[in-house]
Scaffold this motif. Structure first.
Motif, PDB file in Angstrom:
ATOM      1  N   GLY A 170     -77.506 -22.050   9.916  1.00 22.38           N
ATOM      2  CA  GLY A 170     -78.864 -21.329  10.736  1.00 22.38           C
ATOM      3  C   GLY A 170     -79.121 -21.789  12.239  1.00 22.38           C
ATOM      4  N   ARG A 171     -79.133 -23.154  12.343  1.00 25.41           N
ATOM      5  CA  ARG A 171     -79.546 -23.425  13.701  1.00 25.41           C
ATOM      6  C   ARG A 171     -78.686 -23.356  14.650  1.00 25.41           C
ATOM      7  N   LEU A 172     -77.073 -23.147  14.128  1.00 23.72           N
ATOM      8  CA  LEU A 172     -76.141 -22.947  15.209  1.00 23.72           C
ATOM      9  C   LEU A 172     -75.656 -21.292  15.250  1.00 23.72           C
ATOM     10  N   GLY A 173     -76.387 -20.639  14.550  1.00 24.34           N
ATOM     11  CA  GLY A 173     -76.057 -19.178  14.685  1.00 24.34           C
ATOM     12  C   GLY A 173     -74.763 -18.853  14.002  1.00 24.34           C
ATOM     13  N   ILE A 174     -74.450 -19.563  13.136  1.00 27.98           N
ATOM     14  CA  ILE A 174     -73.526 -19.295  12.083  1.00 27.98           C
ATOM     15  C   ILE A 174     -73.627 -19.307  10.562  1.00 27.98           C
ATOM     16  N   ALA A 175     -74.931 -18.696  10.475  1.00 26.60           N
ATOM     17  CA  ALA A 175     -75.180 -18.669   9.079  1.00 26.60           C
ATOM     18  C   ALA A 175     -74.476 -17.818   8.120  1.00 26.60           C
ATOM     19  N   THR A 176     -73.671 -16.954   8.523  1.00 27.08           N
ATOM     20  CA  THR A 176     -72.805 -16.270   7.457  1.00 27.08           C
ATOM     21  C   THR A 176     -71.599 -17.149   7.154  1.00 27.08           C
ATOM     22  N   THR A 177     -71.160 -17.830   8.194  1.00 31.51           N
ATOM     23  CA  THR A 177     -69.920 -18.755   8.079  1.00 31.51           C
ATOM     24  C   THR A 177     -70.467 -19.826   6.964  1.00 31.51           C
ATOM     25  N   ALA A 178     -71.643 -20.356   7.109  1.00 34.01           N
ATOM     26  CA  ALA A 178     -72.125 -21.606   6.422  1.00 34.01           C
ATOM     27  C   ALA A 178     -72.312 -21.021   4.874  1.00 34.01           C
ATOM     28  N   GLU A 179     -72.921 -19.840   4.580  1.00 29.54           N
ATOM     29  CA  GLU A 179     -72.915 -19.104   3.251  1.00 29.54           C
ATOM     30  C   GLU A 179     -71.689 -18.754   2.831  1.00 29.54           C
ATOM     31  N   ARG A 180     -70.685 -18.571   3.353  1.00 31.06           N
ATOM     32  CA  ARG A 180     -69.111 -18.338   3.084  1.00 31.06           C
ATOM     33  C   ARG A 180     -68.515 -19.618   2.588  1.00 31.06           C
ATOM     34  N   TYR A 181     -69.067 -20.691   3.223  1.00 31.93           N
ATOM     35  CA  TYR A 181     -68.446 -21.987   2.842  1.00 31.93           C
ATOM     36  C   TYR A 181     -69.182 -22.361   1.471  1.00 31.93           C
ATOM     37  N   ILE A 182     -70.415 -22.316   1.425  1.00 29.97           N
ATOM     38  CA  ILE A 182     -70.895 -22.735   0.163  1.00 29.97           C
ATOM     39  C   ILE A 182     -70.447 -21.860  -1.026  1.00 29.97           C
ATOM     40  N   ALA A 183     -70.284 -20.639  -0.901  1.00 30.13           N
ATOM     41  CA  ALA A 183     -69.723 -19.636  -1.824  1.00 30.13           C
ATOM     42  C   ALA A 183     -68.281 -20.024  -2.118  1.00 30.13           C
ATOM     43  N   GLU A 184     -67.538 -20.511  -1.231  1.00 30.75           N
ATOM     44  CA  GLU A 184     -66.039 -20.990  -1.402  1.00 30.75           C
ATOM     45  C   GLU A 184     -66.030 -22.012  -2.158  1.00 30.75           C
ATOM     46  N   THR A 185     -66.995 -23.131  -2.038  1.00 30.56           N
ATOM     47  CA  THR A 185     -67.008 -24.132  -2.822  1.00 30.56           C
ATOM     48  C   THR A 185     -67.296 -23.995  -4.044  1.00 30.56           C
ATOM     49  N   GLU A 186     -68.371 -23.259  -4.465  1.00 32.85           N
ATOM     50  CA  GLU A 186     -68.942 -22.788  -5.675  1.00 32.85           C
ATOM     51  C   GLU A 186     -67.537 -22.069  -6.459  1.00 32.85           C
ATOM     52  N   ALA A 187     -66.794 -21.411  -5.974  1.00 30.59           N
ATOM     53  CA  ALA A 187     -65.710 -20.606  -6.606  1.00 30.59           C
ATOM     54  C   ALA A 187     -64.439 -21.725  -6.575  1.00 30.59           C
ATOM     55  N   GLY A 200     -70.889 -34.560   2.461  1.00 32.52           N
ATOM     56  CA  GLY A 200     -71.496 -33.436   2.146  1.00 32.52           C
ATOM     57  C   GLY A 200     -70.519 -32.514   1.316  1.00 32.52           C
ATOM     58  N   LEU A 201     -70.452 -31.229   1.192  1.00 36.28           N
ATOM     59  CA  LEU A 201     -69.838 -30.248   0.573  1.00 36.28           C
ATOM     60  C   LEU A 201     -68.076 -30.609   0.571  1.00 36.28           C
ATOM     61  N   PRO A 202     -67.715 -31.119   1.842  1.00 36.19           N
ATOM     62  CA  PRO A 202     -66.090 -31.128   1.928  1.00 36.19           C
ATOM     63  C   PRO A 202     -65.762 -32.448   1.141  1.00 36.19           C
ATOM     64  N   ALA A 203     -66.676 -33.255   1.063  1.00 36.02           N
ATOM     65  CA  ALA A 203     -66.151 -34.411   0.405  1.00 36.02           C
ATOM     66  C   ALA A 203     -66.418 -34.061  -1.343  1.00 36.02           C
ATOM     67  N   ALA A 204     -67.187 -33.291  -1.537  1.00 38.10           N
ATOM     68  CA  ALA A 204     -67.446 -32.799  -3.207  1.00 38.10           C
ATOM     69  C   ALA A 204     -66.253 -32.161  -3.485  1.00 38.10           C
ATOM     70  N   ARG A 205     -65.804 -31.449  -2.566  1.00 37.42           N
ATOM     71  CA  ARG A 205     -64.450 -30.335  -2.911  1.00 37.42           C
ATOM     72  C   ARG A 205     -63.349 -31.323  -2.827  1.00 37.42           C
ATOM     73  N   ARG A 206     -63.083 -32.410  -2.085  1.00 41.02           N
ATOM     74  CA  ARG A 206     -62.072 -33.192  -1.998  1.00 41.02           C
ATOM     75  C   ARG A 206     -62.071 -34.010  -3.376  1.00 41.02           C
ATOM     76  N   PHE A 207     -63.216 -34.552  -3.815  1.00 42.50           N
ATOM     77  CA  PHE A 207     -63.455 -35.425  -4.991  1.00 42.50           C
ATOM     78  C   PHE A 207     -62.872 -34.513  -6.131  1.00 42.50           C
ATOM     79  N   ALA A 208     -63.374 -33.222  -6.320  1.00 42.69           N
ATOM     80  CA  ALA A 208     -63.189 -32.277  -7.273  1.00 42.69           C
ATOM     81  C   ALA A 208     -61.759 -31.946  -7.362  1.00 42.69           C
ATOM     82  N   ARG A 209     -60.996 -31.717  -6.273  1.00 46.63           N
ATOM     83  CA  ARG A 209     -59.514 -31.438  -6.271  1.00 46.63           C
ATOM     84  C   ARG A 209     -58.474 -32.615  -6.764  1.00 46.63           C
ATOM     85  N   LEU A 210     -58.990 -33.686  -6.034  1.00 48.62           N
ATOM     86  CA  LEU A 210     -58.422 -34.968  -6.408  1.00 48.62           C
ATOM     87  C   LEU A 210     -58.224 -35.469  -7.783  1.00 48.62           C
TER      88      LEU A 210
END
Length: 296
Positions: free
Chosen positions: A139-156, A273-283
């Motif tokens: 939201g602060r950087l004007g890319i709220a849609t990108t952030a929401e998409r990344y969160i949704a991709e993480t959950e998926a 953050g979420l990238p580390a969480a995804r990496r741990f989950a995948r590995l």
């Protein structure tokens, strides 16, 4: 406070766009952002907005591994004692920080406005604070849609990995980091690793209280209390530790070792953050399925 004012050219361009009714460019394209926190660094990189400066980049590449850091990012030195002169010369217009670096914030605010996040705290699971941080950065950087998409991709991604792991049931896993050949640190339910285990439908074999990260030091003899668990060994591993353990009668007598339930994972940022969480989950998923296949 030392600020970096907008150039007249940029102000004029924005005024012209506003006057003509054309859409303003995203804030991310205007702000020169720096960060002193690795979880925020991971997030910025994952959202496609690398900062102009961040700390310990060589170590980040070794520990966090991903996302990749572009060569143009200035390395501010150690996280605890960053190079304030280089940060000033980088001319940031916004600095992202976290509660880990609260003592540095008065100096940081003399360079640029600071926005700080509290992600890791005692007795509080960090996953929702990390999601909130990701949304806030977007939201602060004007890319709220990108952030929401990344969160949704993480959950998926978690959902897909959880489906792959269903045949294992609620398999207990104990995520650890070796302190030396006789002691380890364990990650409990209030760590990011513990949070990921829940989302994968796995049980954290360590049920005792931890303090938002890893409890240490614990003697290797504590592993006899979790004979059914997979031991997920997370780097860094002290030099010579595995060689010493390989010759240890106690270590080799553990049911976990005898039955092929030692998983040696790649390096992951434990305070990420979420990238580390995804990496741990995948590995972890790949290692578990490979071990189950090997065990028949």
């Amino acid at each position: 406070m030392i600020g970096i004012p907008s150039s007249p050219t940029r102000r004029g361009a924005l005024a012209l766009l506003a006057a003509t009714g054309l859409p303003l460019p995203a804030v991310a394209a205007q702000l020169r952002v720096a960060t002193v926190d690795w979880s925020v660094l991971e997030t910025l990189l994952a959202l496609g907005v690398p900062p102009i400066a961040a700390p310990e980049l060589r170590q980040f590449r070794e520990v966090a591994v991903e996302p990749a850091v572009p060569t143009g990012v200035n390395d501010l030195g150690l996280r605890g004692t960053i190079n304030f002169e280089l940060l000033l010369l980088s001319r940031p217009e916004l600095i992202f920080s976290s509660s880990f670096y609260a003592a540095s914030e008065p100096l940081l605010r003399r360079i640029a406005p600071v926005e700080s996040f509290s992600i890791y705290a005692p007795h509080r699971p960090p996953y929702e604070p990390v999601v909130a941080m990701t949304r806030s950065v977007g939201g602060r950087l004007g890319i709220a849609t990108t952030a929401e998409r990344y969160i949704a991709e993480t959950e998926a991604e978690f959902a897909g990995l959880r489906e792959r792991l269903k045949p294992l049931g609620a398999r207990p896993v104990i995520p650890v980091n070796l302190g030396d050949a006789r002691h380890f640190r364990v990650f409990g339910d209030d760590s990011m690793f513990g949070e990921v285990l829940k989302r994968l439908g796995l049980a954290n074999a360590w049920t005792e209280q931890t303090n938002y990260s890893a409890m240490a030091p614990i003697g290797l003899e504590a592993l006899v209390r979790v004979p059914e668990a997979y031991i997920a060994l997370i780097p860094p591993v002290p030099p010579g530790a595995m060689q010493t353990l390989a010759a240890s009668a106690f270590w080799n007598a553990l049911p976990n070792l005898r039955e092929g339930r030692l998983l040696q994972l790649g390096s992951i940022n434990p305070y990420g953050g979420l990238p580390a969480a995804r990496r741990f989950a995948r590995l972890l998923t790949d290692a578990l399925l490979a071990a189950e296949t090997a065990r028949g």
